[in-house]
Design an enzyme around this catalytic site. Sequence first.
Site, mmCIF file in Angstrom:
data_model
loop_
_atom_site.group_PDB
_atom_site.id
_atom_site.type_symbol
_atom_site.label_atom_id
_atom_site.label_comp_id
_atom_site.label_asym_id
_atom_site.label_seq_id
_atom_site.Cartn_x
_atom_site.Cartn_y
_atom_site.Cartn_z
ATOM 1 N N HIS A 1 31.971 29.310 -0.438
ATOM 2 C CA HIS A 1 33.573 29.368 0.331
ATOM 3 C C HIS A 1 34.254 28.235 -0.674
ATOM 4 O O HIS A 1 35.624 28.429 -0.380
ATOM 5 C CB HIS A 1 32.982 28.435 1.473
ATOM 6 C CG HIS A 1 34.616 28.660 2.533
ATOM 7 N ND1 HIS A 1 34.910 27.291 2.393
ATOM 8 C CD2 HIS A 1 34.966 29.287 3.192
ATOM 9 C CE1 HIS A 1 36.304 27.261 3.980
ATOM 10 N NE2 HIS A 1 36.390 28.584 3.831
ATOM 11 N N ASP B 1 39.535 28.297 -20.098
ATOM 12 C CA ASP B 1 39.819 28.257 -21.352
ATOM 13 C C ASP B 1 39.352 26.064 -21.452
ATOM 14 O O ASP B 1 40.322 25.935 -22.033
ATOM 15 C CB ASP B 1 41.310 28.041 -22.068
ATOM 16 C CG ASP B 1 41.249 29.468 -22.537
ATOM 17 O OD1 ASP B 1 40.267 30.238 -22.031
ATOM 18 O OD2 ASP B 1 42.394 30.025 -22.325
ATOM 19 N N LYS C 1 44.439 21.778 3.726
ATOM 20 C CA LYS C 1 43.614 20.281 4.107
ATOM 21 C C LYS C 1 43.955 20.037 3.254
ATOM 22 O O LYS C 1 43.538 19.748 1.584
ATOM 23 C CB LYS C 1 41.890 21.594 4.113
ATOM 24 C CG LYS C 1 41.393 22.044 4.325
ATOM 25 C CD LYS C 1 41.604 23.861 3.712
ATOM 26 C CE LYS C 1 40.707 24.593 4.588
ATOM 27 N NZ LYS C 1 40.745 26.229 4.352
ATOM 28 N N HIS D 1 46.555 26.896 6.816
ATOM 29 C CA HIS D 1 45.539 26.681 6.297
ATOM 30 C C HIS D 1 44.787 25.894 5.296
ATOM 31 O O HIS D 1 43.685 25.660 4.366
ATOM 32 C CB HIS D 1 45.617 28.344 5.534
ATOM 33 C CG HIS D 1 43.563 28.372 5.237
ATOM 34 N ND1 HIS D 1 43.599 28.634 4.252
ATOM 35 C CD2 HIS D 1 42.210 28.776 6.166
ATOM 36 C CE1 HIS D 1 41.922 29.584 3.543
ATOM 37 N NE2 HIS D 1 41.376 29.121 5.894
ATOM 38 N N LYS E 1 36.862 27.721 -3.346
ATOM 39 C CA LYS E 1 37.866 28.048 -3.451
ATOM 40 C C LYS E 1 38.396 27.720 -5.334
ATOM 41 O O LYS E 1 38.507 26.606 -5.409
ATOM 42 C CB LYS E 1 39.491 28.349 -3.302
ATOM 43 C CG LYS E 1 39.470 29.037 -2.130
ATOM 44 C CD LYS E 1 38.348 27.524 -0.795
ATOM 45 C CE LYS E 1 38.885 27.917 0.477
ATOM 46 N NZ LYS E 1 38.475 30.037 0.992
ATOM 47 N N ASP F 1 48.153 5.278 2.434
ATOM 48 C CA ASP F 1 48.571 4.640 1.937
ATOM 49 C C ASP F 1 49.020 4.964 0.554
ATOM 50 O O ASP F 1 50.055 4.831 -0.137
ATOM 51 C CB ASP F 1 47.300 3.346 1.476
ATOM 52 C CG ASP F 1 47.320 2.972 2.281
ATOM 53 O OD1 ASP F 1 47.730 3.280 3.673
ATOM 54 O OD2 ASP F 1 46.443 2.165 2.098
#
Length: 479
Positions: A397, A404, A224, A222, A399, A229
């Site tokens: 969508h 703090d 991404k 899952h 995440k 470089d």
Amino acid sequence: MADLNLFAGEIAGVIFKLIYFGAIIGTITVVILDNRNPVKTMAWILILMFLPLVGLVFYFFFGRSTRRERIISKKTYNRLMKKPIAEYLAQENSSYPQMYARLIELFKETNQALPFEGNRMEIFTEGYAKLQALIQQLYRAKHHIHMEYYIIEDDAVGRLIRDVLIDKAREGVEVRVVYDDVGCWHVPGSFFEEMKNAGIEVRAFLKVRFPLFTSKVNYRNHRKIVVIDGRIGFVGGMNLAERYLRGFAWGEWRDTHIMIEGKAVHGLQTAFLLDWYFVDSTLITSSRYFPRIESCGDSMAQIVTSDPIGPWKEIMQGLVMAISQAQKYFYIQTPYFLPTEPILAALQTAALSGVDVRLMLPAQADNRITHLGSFSYLKDVMSAGVKVYFYRRGFLHSKLMVADDYLATVGSTNVDFRSFEHNFEVNAFVYDTQTALAMKEVFLNDQRKCSQVFLKNWIKRPLKQRAAESVVRLLAPLL
């Protein structure tokens, strides 16, 4: 003759029943002896007892555990980590932020996630900006491009990135691409074949094909990740598909992605090269992929991965500690909320102790089943004082978590059983006031597009809906 045929049929029926019930009892025994989470164990037992045929099929494809297997030997892994460790040790006057020293040590111990100083973060909250920045950086590549996505669609966005990669490959830049086979199941082979013909190395992660259709379908990559470089990296929640830009007919697609410039890119590179070894059996350790990088910002960051194979649930364990250590606030955005018991208890405990805990979910999601399951947990957290918000402008969508004014994390991990226990995931944990305040502002800006859910109203929703949510919740560990 008729009696003989009847007798043979009865014998065959008895044998079938013995095999059938033997398979069910044997599978239940295996589930129990596997010593998994008791909630998950009971969920499998219930399915196998009351829906035995369906349960056997589902367990074969989705239930078998591979957590005791190893992706890579320790010796080989140490070779891969040699250069990042050298760069980490070369940091001068490196010191951990006092409040998060234990969290950083936890990630170092369980995940070999090295904390690198001197990074610059750029935050993207919508697809067009992220895509534009990605294309700009891809065209600047001189030596290599490493790209890993759960979904690469054969649409305008996927074809655009494919064409950019082909252009760079023809310039002599090394290009490697990993895609998840299930995430790209419906993408025609010609899409990736065109890249291969241009000299791009393309590999599918855990290829699933009949008749070798096995539980590999349950363990998906899952992540991404993009590394350019060895100096620029991208990580977050956005895949390569048009819907991440345009959203749905019923609303926008709200997501969060970051671009990292600095030494923390070594962590993304290590994650990619480990996955490359998994799909290609080729270990890449050359120092060319880990260039010397000067400080270019003020952020300390760790790249933390988790998978269903190692002995620990690194990201979940880290989130439990981060929530527990929160002093003032802990804000969470997640598209799906099917928390494990440790996460649920941590959120409840933090809220009960006076921490301002806020949870933001989409009011409407792309998966009705998981959305129903998410609703079933809201009473549990609101009863403890967690503030719950429904994002109304489209599909959330993102995440993102921030605490703090100093800790922020963005990546591919949802707050659900699948991300914590079954998927290969990656998150950047960033320790820096400037980044945390920017992430906090992202959350508060989204909160203005939300409606708050109140416990006194939530418990009055129709019995039919509550019953459906409760049924889905029983299956939450398996979703």
